[in-house]
Write a protein that holds these residues in place. Sequence first.
Motif, mmCIF file in Angstrom:
data_model
loop_
_atom_site.group_PDB
_atom_site.id
_atom_site.type_symbol
_atom_site.label_atom_id
_atom_site.label_comp_id
_atom_site.label_asym_id
_atom_site.label_seq_id
_atom_site.Cartn_x
_atom_site.Cartn_y
_atom_site.Cartn_z
ATOM 1 N N GLY B 116 -19.843 -47.421 -16.026
ATOM 2 C CA GLY B 116 -20.950 -48.243 -15.553
ATOM 3 C C GLY B 116 -20.840 -49.709 -15.929
ATOM 4 O O GLY B 116 -21.640 -50.523 -15.460
ATOM 5 N N ALA B 117 -19.863 -50.062 -16.763
ATOM 6 C CA ALA B 117 -19.696 -51.477 -17.145
ATOM 7 C C ALA B 117 -19.259 -52.286 -15.929
ATOM 8 O O ALA B 117 -18.633 -51.758 -15.006
ATOM 9 C CB ALA B 117 -18.677 -51.595 -18.268
ATOM 10 N N ARG B 118 -19.569 -53.564 -15.959
ATOM 11 C CA ARG B 118 -19.173 -54.450 -14.857
ATOM 12 C C ARG B 118 -17.810 -55.067 -15.165
ATOM 13 O O ARG B 118 -17.601 -55.628 -16.242
ATOM 14 C CB ARG B 118 -20.226 -55.546 -14.662
ATOM 15 C CG ARG B 118 -21.549 -54.986 -14.101
ATOM 16 C CD ARG B 118 -22.707 -55.944 -14.291
ATOM 17 N NE ARG B 118 -22.602 -57.140 -13.466
ATOM 18 C CZ ARG B 118 -22.971 -57.217 -12.190
ATOM 19 N NH1 ARG B 118 -23.478 -56.150 -11.591
ATOM 20 N NH2 ARG B 118 -22.867 -58.345 -11.516
ATOM 21 N N ALA B 119 -16.909 -54.931 -14.231
ATOM 22 C CA ALA B 119 -15.544 -55.426 -14.406
ATOM 23 C C ALA B 119 -15.276 -56.479 -13.338
ATOM 24 O O ALA B 119 -15.274 -56.177 -12.150
ATOM 25 C CB ALA B 119 -14.552 -54.273 -14.295
ATOM 26 N N LEU B 120 -15.072 -57.718 -13.779
ATOM 27 C CA LEU B 120 -14.846 -58.804 -12.832
ATOM 28 C C LEU B 120 -13.391 -58.823 -12.358
ATOM 29 O O LEU B 120 -12.482 -58.451 -13.109
ATOM 30 C CB LEU B 120 -15.154 -60.162 -13.486
ATOM 31 C CG LEU B 120 -16.480 -60.314 -14.224
ATOM 32 C CD1 LEU B 120 -16.662 -61.767 -14.692
ATOM 33 C CD2 LEU B 120 -17.646 -59.899 -13.353
ATOM 34 N N PHE B 121 -13.213 -59.253 -11.124
ATOM 35 C CA PHE B 121 -11.862 -59.516 -10.630
ATOM 36 C C PHE B 121 -11.937 -60.669 -9.646
ATOM 37 O O PHE B 121 -12.998 -60.947 -9.084
ATOM 38 C CB PHE B 121 -11.238 -58.270 -9.998
ATOM 39 C CG PHE B 121 -11.932 -57.795 -8.744
ATOM 40 C CD1 PHE B 121 -13.145 -57.117 -8.809
ATOM 41 C CD2 PHE B 121 -11.375 -58.039 -7.493
ATOM 42 C CE1 PHE B 121 -13.792 -56.689 -7.651
ATOM 43 C CE2 PHE B 121 -12.016 -57.612 -6.325
ATOM 44 C CZ PHE B 121 -13.227 -56.932 -6.414
ATOM 45 N N VAL B 122 -10.826 -61.361 -9.487
ATOM 46 C CA VAL B 122 -10.799 -62.563 -8.665
ATOM 47 C C VAL B 122 -10.486 -62.185 -7.218
ATOM 48 O O VAL B 122 -9.550 -61.427 -6.957
ATOM 49 C CB VAL B 122 -9.737 -63.558 -9.198
ATOM 50 C CG1 VAL B 122 -9.681 -64.799 -8.317
ATOM 51 C CG2 VAL B 122 -10.046 -63.933 -10.647
ATOM 52 N N ASP B 123 -11.276 -62.688 -6.305
ATOM 53 C CA ASP B 123 -11.107 -62.475 -4.867
ATOM 54 C C ASP B 123 -10.536 -63.757 -4.273
ATOM 55 O O ASP B 123 -11.133 -64.815 -4.473
ATOM 56 C CB ASP B 123 -12.481 -62.139 -4.274
ATOM 57 C CG ASP B 123 -12.509 -62.094 -2.745
ATOM 58 O OD1 ASP B 123 -11.452 -62.233 -2.122
ATOM 59 O OD2 ASP B 123 -13.611 -61.931 -2.199
ATOM 60 N N PRO B 124 -9.383 -63.728 -3.565
ATOM 61 C CA PRO B 124 -8.620 -62.571 -3.074
ATOM 62 C C PRO B 124 -7.846 -61.832 -4.175
ATOM 63 O O PRO B 124 -7.554 -62.408 -5.202
ATOM 64 C CB PRO B 124 -7.668 -63.189 -2.055
ATOM 65 C CG PRO B 124 -7.530 -64.616 -2.429
ATOM 66 C CD PRO B 124 -8.836 -64.999 -3.070
ATOM 67 N N VAL B 141 -16.786 -56.237 -9.647
ATOM 68 C CA VAL B 141 -17.563 -57.420 -9.271
ATOM 69 C C VAL B 141 -16.583 -58.541 -8.912
ATOM 70 O O VAL B 141 -15.911 -59.093 -9.792
ATOM 71 C CB VAL B 141 -18.461 -57.885 -10.451
ATOM 72 C CG1 VAL B 141 -19.240 -59.138 -10.057
ATOM 73 C CG2 VAL B 141 -19.390 -56.765 -10.895
ATOM 74 N N PRO B 142 -16.486 -58.869 -7.606
ATOM 75 C CA PRO B 142 -15.548 -59.937 -7.226
ATOM 76 C C PRO B 142 -16.109 -61.312 -7.573
ATOM 77 O O PRO B 142 -17.314 -61.544 -7.481
ATOM 78 C CB PRO B 142 -15.446 -59.776 -5.705
ATOM 79 C CG PRO B 142 -16.711 -59.098 -5.298
ATOM 80 C CD PRO B 142 -17.174 -58.273 -6.458
ATOM 81 N N VAL B 143 -15.220 -62.195 -7.974
ATOM 82 C CA VAL B 143 -15.584 -63.604 -8.156
ATOM 83 C C VAL B 143 -14.683 -64.391 -7.210
ATOM 84 O O VAL B 143 -13.455 -64.344 -7.339
ATOM 85 C CB VAL B 143 -15.360 -64.057 -9.612
ATOM 86 C CG1 VAL B 143 -15.705 -65.537 -9.751
ATOM 87 C CG2 VAL B 143 -16.186 -63.211 -10.575
ATOM 88 N N ALA B 144 -15.304 -65.080 -6.254
ATOM 89 C CA ALA B 144 -14.523 -65.742 -5.212
ATOM 90 C C ALA B 144 -13.764 -66.948 -5.750
ATOM 91 O O ALA B 144 -14.290 -67.738 -6.534
ATOM 92 C CB ALA B 144 -15.439 -66.169 -4.069
ATOM 93 N N ALA B 145 -12.500 -67.048 -5.337
ATOM 94 C CA ALA B 145 -11.695 -68.249 -5.568
ATOM 95 C C ALA B 145 -11.152 -68.639 -4.208
ATOM 96 O O ALA B 145 -10.160 -68.079 -3.748
ATOM 97 C CB ALA B 145 -10.578 -67.964 -6.560
ATOM 98 N N GLY B 146 -11.829 -69.540 -3.549
ATOM 99 C CA GLY B 146 -11.559 -69.805 -2.134
ATOM 100 C C GLY B 146 -10.471 -70.838 -1.910
ATOM 101 O O GLY B 146 -9.954 -71.450 -2.860
ATOM 102 N N LEU B 158 -17.099 -68.300 -12.814
ATOM 103 C CA LEU B 158 -16.959 -67.099 -13.636
ATOM 104 C C LEU B 158 -18.104 -66.932 -14.629
ATOM 105 O O LEU B 158 -18.462 -65.805 -14.995
ATOM 106 C CB LEU B 158 -15.637 -67.157 -14.434
ATOM 107 C CG LEU B 158 -14.348 -66.987 -13.631
ATOM 108 C CD1 LEU B 158 -13.141 -67.420 -14.466
ATOM 109 C CD2 LEU B 158 -14.196 -65.531 -13.176
ATOM 110 N N ARG B 159 -18.642 -68.062 -15.075
ATOM 111 C CA ARG B 159 -19.555 -68.046 -16.219
ATOM 112 C C ARG B 159 -20.767 -67.124 -16.010
ATOM 113 O O ARG B 159 -21.100 -66.336 -16.884
ATOM 114 C CB ARG B 159 -19.993 -69.478 -16.534
ATOM 115 C CG ARG B 159 -20.545 -69.641 -17.938
ATOM 116 C CD ARG B 159 -20.357 -71.060 -18.463
ATOM 117 N NE ARG B 159 -19.058 -71.255 -19.070
ATOM 118 C CZ ARG B 159 -18.142 -72.152 -18.698
ATOM 119 N NH1 ARG B 159 -18.375 -72.960 -17.683
ATOM 120 N NH2 ARG B 159 -16.999 -72.244 -19.327
ATOM 121 N N GLY B 160 -21.382 -67.227 -14.837
ATOM 122 C CA GLY B 160 -22.566 -66.401 -14.571
ATOM 123 C C GLY B 160 -22.254 -64.909 -14.598
ATOM 124 O O GLY B 160 -22.799 -64.169 -15.421
#
Lengths: 392, 392
Positions: B116-124, B141-146, B158-160
């Motif tokens: 249940g933990a949130r795991a961030l990853f960079v999108d794409p 949880v995707p974090v966009a890097a456009g 990323l901070r939020g």
Amino acid sequence: MRVSARVSGINGGGSDGWEVFGLARQMIAMGHDVVELTIGEHDIRTDPRILEAMHDAARGGATGYAGIRGIAPLREEVARRVSARTGVETAPEEVLITPGGQAALFAAHMAACDAGARALFVDPYYATYPGTIRSAGAVPVPVAAGPEDGFLPRGAALRGPARDAASLLINTPNNPTGAVYPRQTLEEIAEVCREADLWLISDEVYDTQVWRGAHLSPRALPGMAERTLVVGSMSKSHAMTGSRIGWLVAPEPVIDALSNLATNTTYGVAGFVQRAALFALRAGSELEDEIAAPFRRRDARAREILGRSAVLRVVPGDGAMYVMVDVRRTGLSGDAFARGLLEAHRIAVMPGESFGAAAAGHVRIALTVADDVLCRALETLVQYADRRADAA
Amino acid sequence: MRVSARVSGINGGGSDGWEVFGLARQMIAMGHDVVELTIGEHDIRTDPRILEAMHDAARGGATGYAGIRGIAPLREEVARRVSARTGVETAPEEVLITPGGQAALFAAHMAACDAGARALFVDPYYATYPGTIRSAGAVPVPVAAGPEDGFLPRGAALRGPARDAASLLINTPNNPTGAVYPRQTLEEIAEVCREADLWLISDEVYDTQVWRGAHLSPRALPGMAERTLVVGSMSKSHAMTGSRIGWLVAPEPVIDALSNLATNTTYGVAGFVQRAALFALRAGSELEDEIAAPFRRRDARAREILGRSAVLRVVPGDGAMYVMVDVRRTGLSGDAFARGLLEAHRIAVMPGESFGAAAAGHVRIALTVADDVLCRALETLVQYADRRADAA
């Protein structure tokens, strides 16, 4: 930084009964000459013909991604084998090739149990079972099958725990007891699974090591193919422990779902290893019989020698590469017996306690050394047991 | 019978952007001559010397259980390599050998995240990332890097999400974008990880494929060795994709805990495959440079040809076996562009959408076919793009 609770907690807690094993390993590392009867691994290596087949495949180009579910001819060969050996018509689509039987066991529990679900397993058990269930985020629940029942699980003992469980894991032929589950036992198990709507996870990796009677897969019983996940492996049948290749046989929707799990956890199995397994399976039962033969022979010799003891009781067992012995009449626990034998005679056997509470007061002897070494060690073990009983 | 929700749900839901890939595979299966620029796999096979080393090891007896954490000399060699390449003194006890980088990625998330933990990853992102996180029972949880940021993640973005997350997964050199994260980016990432007490999971499997600048491992940044889990692999560096061997480098307590997970999920890696990897690593950087050379050469050729287009914008990238192209000025989505190119010219590229929303309007070109075939296909692609733009 903190490692996740679930990974930290995989081993449960408290003594795991493997201290004697660790001690034996230490003595060997220090150069002592220990007769090692603890490990379920052949004293022969993988057949050179299998290794040549692997090398040919690798040189021939089987060095790229091989497809997540396994190469088609191997899935077909496993399906054919399972159909022939169990009488249940099995399609290649019902086969997932895995990097070893252990990976299949993990995948089966991932498919059968949601996080927090209760997963039953029979005690005594192969050492990884509770950890595998915990790794899959489920809760391991042992169901005792004690010596009074020949270490066979009873429907009456299973029925209660089954009510709020998701799965039941069994193993026949059995490690550590050598029991080959008879039809009656499997029918009781199947009835409980159908009643309580359980997945049955059937570990059948010793299916070529049956010395008396015959192996029966519970998947062949009425209404069971749809709820049984069968774990198979090349490790024991073909002396390929180190190749890490096995399979899961299951209904097609389970295989479909688990191919997604495989994509994310293993990304398939080396193509050249799959080709080696394919060659080995195609070599047929002659090769399997050849690999099983020493254990068949040693099983008979071991039972004969151990039978001479005034105090030991050899547990009736019909398969697998182990003999289980009841040492309670020596007045010792399995752990104390094994520890004393190791210290006095440099002979290492596994305490029954290593395999769960139900095997307390027993030791497991692996038949995995040369016949003459085994026989001498067992003669010493008998003398040790009888002397201990006299002293008590 | 119902498959567990977590395994059924591994793929998320809805379109995964891989329809064009499936279509290309279908066309190939039907006998069409498709130029296949979708897959990150070398057009060469594993070096025969590596295969000979594997065969020698297998014939020499490396066919039994090889130890769960990996054989000592390989763990030492990986530790030496990581020490030399990153400047961080690394001990063999900080290395776990895994059956491929994918298995290391899964294990890393199992250690970093509770269920249940949130795991961030960079999108794409590489296609398996969200499924791997779901397989480990965590929430992706995707974090966009456009494209406006050169596909580099920003500390501000990323901070939020980091505040209530357990881990962040990054990949440099990057698949699909080819970005090699500069020091500034990695310092921002490291700062966020330290502030929010995150595990950083750093996928560095392309670390030998850097065409401009240099690879920097975030594990080398101040205070990061204790919270960084580095995924490595022999797949890309040594053209050993099919051998399924990689590693995780992490603090010793993480390796200890994950050796228990490995016991229950894989039971280690074939000893002969480990010996092959050991041979390959000991062959040194010359072999790695030889394997990387075609991609270095093709990267330059591809950028030159694609640069001729009036409408395409080549994404600046410094590594990995891919070139990312912005097709938005053709008026098409990445998916429509790729589909049209496949249908009109039998050239298969990956829509950016296959790798997440942040890469929409792009296509990824894998540099994994012979130079002349690649160049001709890219010339056709440029013509196709420019014509599409004229028509729009």
